[in-house]
Design an enzyme around this catalytic site. Structure first.
Site, short mmCIF file in Angstrom:
data_model
loop_
_atom_site.label_atom_id
_atom_site.label_comp_id
_atom_site.label_asym_id
_atom_site.label_seq_id
_atom_site.Cartn_x
_atom_site.Cartn_y
_atom_site.Cartn_z
N ASP A 98 0.99 -1.30 0.05
CA ASP A 98 0.01 0.03 -0.05
C ASP A 98 0.96 1.35 -0.30
O ASP A 98 2.09 1.25 0.69
CB ASP A 98 -0.75 0.23 1.29
CG ASP A 98 -1.65 -1.19 1.55
OD1 ASP A 98 -2.11 -1.85 0.52
OD2 ASP A 98 -1.68 -1.67 2.84
N ASN A 106 12.64 5.80 8.10
CA ASN A 106 14.05 5.94 7.33
C ASN A 106 14.07 7.18 6.70
O ASN A 106 15.21 7.60 6.39
CB ASN A 106 13.66 4.74 6.25
CG ASN A 106 14.64 5.01 5.31
OD1 ASN A 106 15.83 4.52 5.29
ND2 ASN A 106 14.09 5.39 3.81
N TYR A 118 23.06 17.96 9.73
CA TYR A 118 23.11 16.72 9.70
C TYR A 118 23.57 15.99 10.85
O TYR A 118 22.72 15.14 11.51
CB TYR A 118 23.72 16.26 8.58
CG TYR A 118 23.55 14.69 8.05
CD1 TYR A 118 21.99 14.18 7.57
CD2 TYR A 118 24.24 13.58 8.28
CE1 TYR A 118 21.74 13.00 7.28
CE2 TYR A 118 23.86 12.43 8.00
CZ TYR A 118 22.76 11.93 7.54
OH TYR A 118 22.32 10.64 7.47
N LYS A 144 20.81 14.07 13.61
CA LYS A 144 21.06 12.46 13.96
C LYS A 144 21.36 12.51 15.29
O LYS A 144 20.87 11.30 15.88
CB LYS A 144 21.86 11.98 13.04
CG LYS A 144 21.45 11.71 11.34
CD LYS A 144 20.29 10.99 11.26
CE LYS A 144 19.96 10.81 9.78
NZ LYS A 144 18.63 10.07 9.50
N VAL A 164 26.31 4.39 1.87
CA VAL A 164 25.57 3.36 1.15
C VAL A 164 25.45 4.23 -0.15
O VAL A 164 25.31 5.56 -0.24
CB VAL A 164 24.36 2.96 1.52
CG1 VAL A 164 23.55 2.02 0.47
CG2 VAL A 164 24.26 2.49 2.99
N THR A 195 23.62 5.71 -2.44
CA THR A 195 22.27 6.29 -2.88
C THR A 195 22.30 7.61 -3.27
O THR A 195 23.71 7.98 -3.49
CB THR A 195 21.48 6.24 -1.57
OG1 THR A 195 21.92 6.96 -0.64
CG2 THR A 195 21.24 4.75 -1.11
N1 LIG Z 1 23.30 6.40 2.16
C1 LIG Z 1 24.03 6.65 3.16
O1 LIG Z 1 25.27 6.50 3.16
C2 LIG Z 1 23.43 6.85 4.59
C3 LIG Z 1 24.43 6.67 5.57
C4 LIG Z 1 23.82 7.00 7.04
C5 LIG Z 1 22.36 7.25 7.21
N2 LIG Z 1 21.68 7.34 5.96
C6 LIG Z 1 20.22 7.65 6.34
O2 LIG Z 1 19.35 6.58 5.56
C7 LIG Z 1 18.05 7.38 5.24
C8 LIG Z 1 17.81 6.86 3.88
O3 LIG Z 1 18.90 7.78 3.10
P1 LIG Z 1 19.33 7.28 1.66
O4 LIG Z 1 20.66 7.17 1.54
O5 LIG Z 1 18.28 6.42 1.10
O6 LIG Z 1 18.89 8.56 0.77
P2 LIG Z 1 18.03 9.06 -0.50
O7 LIG Z 1 18.28 8.26 -1.50
O8 LIG Z 1 18.53 10.69 -0.34
O9 LIG Z 1 16.55 8.99 0.01
C9 LIG Z 1 15.88 9.75 1.25
C10 LIG Z 1 14.45 9.23 1.18
O10 LIG Z 1 13.88 10.15 2.27
C11 LIG Z 1 12.78 10.83 1.60
N3 LIG Z 1 12.30 12.02 2.39
C12 LIG Z 1 13.33 13.07 2.41
N4 LIG Z 1 12.45 14.15 2.95
C13 LIG Z 1 11.31 13.71 3.30
C14 LIG Z 1 10.02 14.29 3.69
N5 LIG Z 1 10.07 15.90 4.07
N6 LIG Z 1 9.22 13.70 3.72
C15 LIG Z 1 8.94 12.13 3.31
N7 LIG Z 1 10.12 11.65 2.84
C16 LIG Z 1 11.17 12.26 2.86
C17 LIG Z 1 12.93 11.10 0.22
O11 LIG Z 1 11.91 11.19 -0.43
P3 LIG Z 1 11.80 12.11 -1.96
O12 LIG Z 1 12.15 11.23 -2.89
O13 LIG Z 1 10.36 12.68 -1.70
O14 LIG Z 1 12.66 13.19 -1.55
C18 LIG Z 1 13.87 9.61 0.07
O15 LIG Z 1 12.65 8.59 0.01
C19 LIG Z 1 18.05 8.73 5.66
O16 LIG Z 1 17.42 8.94 6.99
C20 LIG Z 1 19.67 8.84 5.83
O17 LIG Z 1 20.11 9.91 6.75
C21 LIG Z 1 22.09 7.04 4.79
#
Ligand SMILES: NC(=O)c1ccc[n+]([C@@H]2O[C@H](COP(=O)([O-])OP(=O)(O)OC[C@H]3O[C@@H](n4cnc5c(N)ncnc54)[C@H](OP(=O)(O)O)[C@@H]3O)[C@@H](O)[C@H]2O)c1
Length: 231
Positions: free
Chosen positions: A52, A81, A151, A155, A184, A186
């Site tokens: 959903d 997340n 950031y 966190k 990661v 992303t």
């Molecule tokens: N990648 C890394 O190396 C890493 C390391 C440590 C922690 N993290 C954490 O992992 C989590 C996911 O990160 P990611 O790497 O997957 O990043 P990403 O690819 O940039 O994805 C971020 C996600 O958060 C959503 N988001 C952001 N602002 C939002 C809002 N106001 N309302 C609803 N959704 C929102 C985005 O949606 P939209 O598409 O609508 O923007 C997207 O789905 C985050 O909390 C990040 O801090 C990531």
């Protein structure tokens, strides 16, 4: 069928969590900012699972309560997340401002609002796990390179909230995991990340499976490898 609510499930780590849990036959409630634009999420194979998709804006403090009106029934895994890293708050000089307020709304306040809105549904579930997607950058001890004010601060504050939740929800049998997914590949992590989303998510799901019925894991800050991180 186990049920997970995942925020930010339209791309990156959230999308891969939805993919891997659907593959295991879970029911996924995916909370995304723009459901119409979530094309990759909509295209996921559902198999014996269920998907959903709901509108959710983490920057809006009322969004979690609105979500709780449409996502009903027990929630085995509540996964906060969604997160952001604002470029404006990275460097010392002009970091304090509106972008930092936004970062705290999304990274810190929204996960707490989500837990407050869904705590009864988590408590009614079989697994009773809450996962907070934090970051090693929120570790104060591990901060050797400075900067990233919004950031890191948002966190670190999320980690403090996660610890309080673990204490306050213990008597309801809820386990609260504070997670670092690794660095990661992303949109946020960039192409030089050390892990693929598949590797990170399968590691995180292993930790989540271990947390089921395991209260000693609650309120701890875990690297995806399973090691404890310092606050
Ligand atoms: N990648 C890394 O190396 C890493 C390391 C440590 C922690 N993290 C954490 O992992 C989590 C996911 O990160 P990611 O790497 O997957 O990043 P990403 O690819 O940039 O994805 C971020 C996600 O958060 C959503 N988001 C952001 N602002 C939002 C809002 N106001 N309302 C609803 N959704 C929102 C985005 O949606 P939209 O598409 O609508 O923007 C997207 O789905 C985050 O909390 C990040 O801090 C990531």
């Amino acid at each position: 069928m186990h049920h997970a609510l995942i925020t930010g499930a339209n791309r990156g780590l959230g999308l891969e969590h939805a993919r891997q849990l659907l593959d295991r036959g879970w029911h996924i409630s995916a909370a995304v900012r723009d459901p119409d634009a979530a094309t990759e999420l909509r295209a996921l194979p559902v198999g014996t699972g269920k998907l959903d998709i709901h509108a959710y804006d983490a920057a809006d403090p009322e969004s979690a309560e609105a979500l709780a009106k449409v996502v009903t029934g027990p929630v085995d895994l509540l996964f906060a997340n969604a997160g952001m890293m604002a470029p404006e708050t990275r460097k010392f000089g002009r970091a304090a401002g509106a972008a930092m307020v936004e970062e705290f709304k999304v990274n810190t306040i929204a996960p707490l609002a989500l837990v407050e809105a869904f705590v009864d549904q988590v408590a009614q579930s079989e697994m009773k796990v809450i996962a907070l997607q934090s970051s090693r950058m929120g570790s104060i001890r591990e901060n050797g390179s400075g900067a990233a004010y919004g950031y890191r601060g948002s966190k670190a504050a999320l980690n403090a909230i996660g610890k309080s939740l673990s204490v306050d929800l213990k008597d309801r049998g809820i386990v609260v995991l504070i997670l670092h997914p690794g660095w990661v590949k992303t949109d946020m992590g960039g192409p030089n990340g050390q892990l693929t989303v598949q590797e990170s998510v399968s590691g995180q799901l292993d930790l989540i499976a271990r947390a089921y019925g395991n209260p000693v894991m609650s309120g701890r800050f875990y690297h995806v490898s399973g090691q404890d991180l310092p606050w």
